[in-house]
Design a protein around this motif. Structure first.
Motif, PDB file in Angstrom:
ATOM      1  N   GLN A 162       2.491  10.818  -0.070  1.00 27.63           N
ATOM      2  CA  GLN A 162       1.066  11.070  -0.410  1.00 27.63           C
ATOM      3  C   GLN A 162       0.098  10.045   0.603  1.00 27.63           C
ATOM      4  OE1 GLN A 162       0.486   9.455  -4.586  1.00 27.63           O
ATOM      5  NE2 GLN A 162       2.073  10.817  -5.222  1.00 27.63           N
ATOM      6  N   ILE A 163       0.473   8.954   0.734  1.00 28.14           N
ATOM      7  CA  ILE A 163      -0.316   8.196   1.758  1.00 28.14           C
ATOM      8  C   ILE A 163      -0.066   8.897   3.350  1.00 28.14           C
ATOM      9  CG2 ILE A 163      -0.306   6.187   3.364  1.00 28.14           C
ATOM     10  CD1 ILE A 163       0.689   4.715   0.588  1.00 28.14           C
ATOM     11  N   ILE A 164       0.815   9.584   3.701  1.00 27.26           N
ATOM     12  CA  ILE A 164       1.046   9.964   4.941  1.00 27.26           C
ATOM     13  C   ILE A 164       0.069  11.148   4.930  1.00 27.26           C
ATOM     14  CG2 ILE A 164       2.293  11.470   6.495  1.00 27.26           C
ATOM     15  CD1 ILE A 164       2.879   8.526   6.755  1.00 27.26           C
ATOM     16  N   ALA A 165       0.106  12.059   3.891  1.00 29.95           N
ATOM     17  CA  ALA A 165      -0.686  13.309   3.826  1.00 29.95           C
ATOM     18  C   ALA A 165      -2.326  12.899   4.021  1.00 29.95           C
ATOM     19  CB  ALA A 165      -0.560  14.054   2.315  1.00 29.95           C
ATOM     20  N   GLN A 166      -2.644  11.685   3.407  1.00 29.33           N
ATOM     21  CA  GLN A 166      -4.117  11.315   3.321  1.00 29.33           C
ATOM     22  C   GLN A 166      -4.377  10.732   4.710  1.00 29.33           C
ATOM     23  OE1 GLN A 166      -4.564   8.396  -0.083  1.00 29.33           O
ATOM     24  NE2 GLN A 166      -4.074  10.014  -1.481  1.00 29.33           N
ATOM     25  N   ILE A 167      -3.664  10.002   5.460  1.00 32.10           N
ATOM     26  CA  ILE A 167      -4.013   9.268   6.486  1.00 32.10           C
ATOM     27  C   ILE A 167      -3.808  10.538   7.623  1.00 32.10           C
ATOM     28  CG2 ILE A 167      -3.620   7.228   5.712  1.00 32.10           C
ATOM     29  CD1 ILE A 167      -1.321   7.207   7.922  1.00 32.10           C
ATOM     30  N   THR A 168      -3.220  11.546   7.722  1.00 33.55           N
ATOM     31  CA  THR A 168      -2.784  12.499   8.647  1.00 33.55           C
ATOM     32  C   THR A 168      -4.237  12.891   9.417  1.00 33.55           C
ATOM     33  OG1 THR A 168      -0.571  12.874   8.020  1.00 33.55           O
ATOM     34  CG2 THR A 168      -1.551  14.402   9.463  1.00 33.55           C
ATOM     35  N   ASP A 169      -4.739  12.634  10.441  1.00 35.84           N
ATOM     36  CA  ASP A 169      -6.084  12.977  10.789  1.00 35.84           C
ATOM     37  C   ASP A 169      -6.121  13.495  12.254  1.00 35.84           C
ATOM     38  OD1 ASP A 169      -5.744  10.440  11.981  1.00 35.84           O
ATOM     39  OD2 ASP A 169      -7.498   9.707  10.942  1.00 35.84           O
ATOM     40  N   GLY A 170      -4.741  13.506  12.878  1.00 35.90           N
ATOM     41  CA  GLY A 170      -4.722  13.679  14.278  1.00 35.90           C
ATOM     42  C   GLY A 170      -4.743  12.663  15.323  1.00 35.90           C
ATOM     43  N   ALA A 171      -5.516  11.429  14.616  1.00 34.44           N
ATOM     44  CA  ALA A 171      -5.686  10.236  15.254  1.00 34.44           C
ATOM     45  C   ALA A 171      -4.714   9.168  15.051  1.00 34.44           C
ATOM     46  CB  ALA A 171      -7.042   9.799  15.189  1.00 34.44           C
ATOM     47  N   THR A 172      -4.646   8.980  13.905  1.00 36.06           N
ATOM     48  CA  THR A 172      -3.713   7.892  13.265  1.00 36.06           C
ATOM     49  C   THR A 172      -2.304   8.059  13.726  1.00 36.06           C
ATOM     50  OG1 THR A 172      -5.305   7.511  11.349  1.00 36.06           O
ATOM     51  CG2 THR A 172      -3.075   6.451  11.384  1.00 36.06           C
ATOM     52  N   GLU A 173      -1.661   6.855  14.171  1.00 32.04           N
ATOM     53  CA  GLU A 173      -0.182   7.207  14.677  1.00 32.04           C
ATOM     54  C   GLU A 173       0.420   6.176  13.979  1.00 32.04           C
ATOM     55  OE1 GLU A 173       0.174   6.728  18.924  1.00 32.04           O
ATOM     56  OE2 GLU A 173      -1.418   8.384  19.260  1.00 32.04           O
ATOM     57  N   THR A 174       0.259   5.174  13.424  1.00 32.07           N
ATOM     58  CA  THR A 174       1.146   4.114  12.996  1.00 32.07           C
ATOM     59  C   THR A 174       0.350   3.709  11.462  1.00 32.07           C
ATOM     60  OG1 THR A 174      -0.365   2.275  13.817  1.00 32.07           O
ATOM     61  CG2 THR A 174       1.645   3.229  15.110  1.00 32.07           C
ATOM     62  N   LEU A 175       1.072   3.095  10.627  1.00 32.75           N
ATOM     63  CA  LEU A 175       0.817   2.929   9.335  1.00 32.75           C
ATOM     64  C   LEU A 175       1.706   1.581   8.657  1.00 32.75           C
ATOM     65  CD1 LEU A 175      -0.202   3.691   6.469  1.00 32.75           C
ATOM     66  CD2 LEU A 175       1.876   5.201   6.180  1.00 32.75           C
ATOM     67  N   VAL A 176       0.788   0.705   8.057  1.00 34.91           N
ATOM     68  CA  VAL A 176       1.338  -0.406   7.268  1.00 34.91           C
ATOM     69  C   VAL A 176       0.819  -0.228   6.025  1.00 34.91           C
ATOM     70  CG1 VAL A 176       1.296  -2.992   7.049  1.00 34.91           C
ATOM     71  CG2 VAL A 176       1.147  -1.949   9.044  1.00 34.91           C
ATOM     72  N   ILE A 177       1.967  -0.303   4.898  1.00 33.82           N
ATOM     73  CA  ILE A 177       1.742  -0.109   3.528  1.00 33.82           C
ATOM     74  C   ILE A 177       2.008  -1.341   2.871  1.00 33.82           C
ATOM     75  CG2 ILE A 177       2.385   1.041   1.299  1.00 33.82           C
ATOM     76  CD1 ILE A 177       3.089   3.394   2.843  1.00 33.82           C
ATOM     77  N   ARG A 178       0.773  -2.230   2.318  1.00 33.18           N
ATOM     78  CA  ARG A 178       1.045  -3.331   1.732  1.00 33.18           C
ATOM     79  C   ARG A 178       0.906  -3.174   0.231  1.00 33.18           C
ATOM     80  NH1 ARG A 178      -4.233  -6.668   4.395  1.00 33.18           N
ATOM     81  NH2 ARG A 178      -5.013  -5.191   3.122  1.00 33.18           N
ATOM     82  N   ASN A 179       1.459  -4.308  -0.443  1.00 34.52           N
ATOM     83  CA  ASN A 179       1.558  -4.566  -1.735  1.00 34.52           C
ATOM     84  C   ASN A 179       0.016  -5.006  -2.371  1.00 34.52           C
ATOM     85  OD1 ASN A 179       1.938  -7.212  -1.323  1.00 34.52           O
ATOM     86  ND2 ASN A 179       4.012  -7.051  -2.399  1.00 34.52           N
ATOM     87  N   SER A 180       0.015  -5.083  -3.426  1.00 32.59           N
ATOM     88  CA  SER A 180      -1.565  -5.685  -4.043  1.00 32.59           C
ATOM     89  C   SER A 180      -1.572  -7.137  -3.782  1.00 32.59           C
ATOM     90  CB  SER A 180      -1.444  -5.427  -5.552  1.00 32.59           C
ATOM     91  OG  SER A 180      -0.492  -6.197  -6.001  1.00 32.59           O
ATOM     92  N   ASP A 181      -0.348  -7.820  -3.282  1.00 31.85           N
ATOM     93  CA  ASP A 181      -0.437  -9.189  -2.856  1.00 31.85           C
ATOM     94  C   ASP A 181      -0.890  -9.306  -1.286  1.00 31.85           C
ATOM     95  OD1 ASP A 181       0.151 -10.299  -5.381  1.00 31.85           O
ATOM     96  OD2 ASP A 181       2.298 -10.008  -4.842  1.00 31.85           O
ATOM     97  N   GLY A 182      -0.850  -8.163  -0.840  1.00 29.55           N
ATOM     98  CA  GLY A 182      -1.036  -8.081   0.858  1.00 29.55           C
ATOM     99  C   GLY A 182       0.099  -8.231   1.506  1.00 29.55           C
ATOM    100  N   LEU A 183       1.222  -8.224   1.083  1.00 26.99           N
ATOM    101  CA  LEU A 183       2.595  -8.167   1.781  1.00 26.99           C
ATOM    102  C   LEU A 183       3.000  -6.644   2.306  1.00 26.99           C
ATOM    103  CD1 LEU A 183       4.253 -10.918   0.081  1.00 26.99           C
ATOM    104  CD2 LEU A 183       3.114 -11.231   2.209  1.00 26.99           C
ATOM    105  N   PRO A 184       3.568  -6.564   3.521  1.00 27.46           N
ATOM    106  CA  PRO A 184       3.878  -5.239   3.897  1.00 27.46           C
ATOM    107  C   PRO A 184       4.966  -4.890   3.241  1.00 27.46           C
ATOM    108  CG  PRO A 184       4.333  -6.967   5.543  1.00 27.46           C
ATOM    109  CD  PRO A 184       3.536  -7.802   4.623  1.00 27.46           C
TER     110      PRO A 184
END
Length: 125
Positions: free
Chosen positions: A66-88
């Motif tokens: 779901q996140i990949i589908a939302q951020i795929t914009d042709g420019a974004t190449e990397t992603l960090v997913i964090r939990n609600s505590d801010g930890l990756p």
């Protein structure tokens, strides 16, 4: 009477080696993300709870897609997913053939990876 020797898990060199190999793999993966357009997505509390839950539904896969589908914009190449505590909880990068490759981060390593990313000047707010 037989002799018994106590063995503590903290003294298990295999566990330490495994931990170091995992940290090295995550560090190497994070290095491939350097100087590439980055998106940081933070899960809410419920998503964070479900992310770490074992069961019939693979929430890491579900949320990741779901996140990949939302951020795929042709420019974004990397992603960090964090939990609600801010930890990756996961790192991902787009590959040469436009597919995404990602690595989940084990609970026991999240603080160390967050520190490593901050030291690499990745901003976490």
């Amino acid at each position: 009477m037989p002799e018994y020797k106590l063995h503590f898990t903290e003294d298990n060199p295999d566990e330490d080696e495994s931990r170091q190999r995992t940290l090295d793999e995550l560090s190497d993966f994070a290095a491939t993300m350097n100087n590439r357009p980055l998106a940081i997505v933070t899960l809410d509390q419920e998503q964070s709870r479900l992310w770490d839950e074992e069961g019939d539904i693979d929430y890491q896969q579900e949320f990741g897609q779901q996140i990949i589908a939302q951020i795929t914009d042709g420019a974004t190449e990397t992603l960090v997913i964090r939990n609600s505590d801010g930890l990756p909880v996961a790192l991902a990068a787009i590959t040469e053939n436009n597919g995404w490759q990602g690595l989940g981060i084990d609970k026991r390593l999240r603080f160390e990876i967050a520190t490593m990313l901050q030291n690499d000047e990745t901003e976490f707010d």
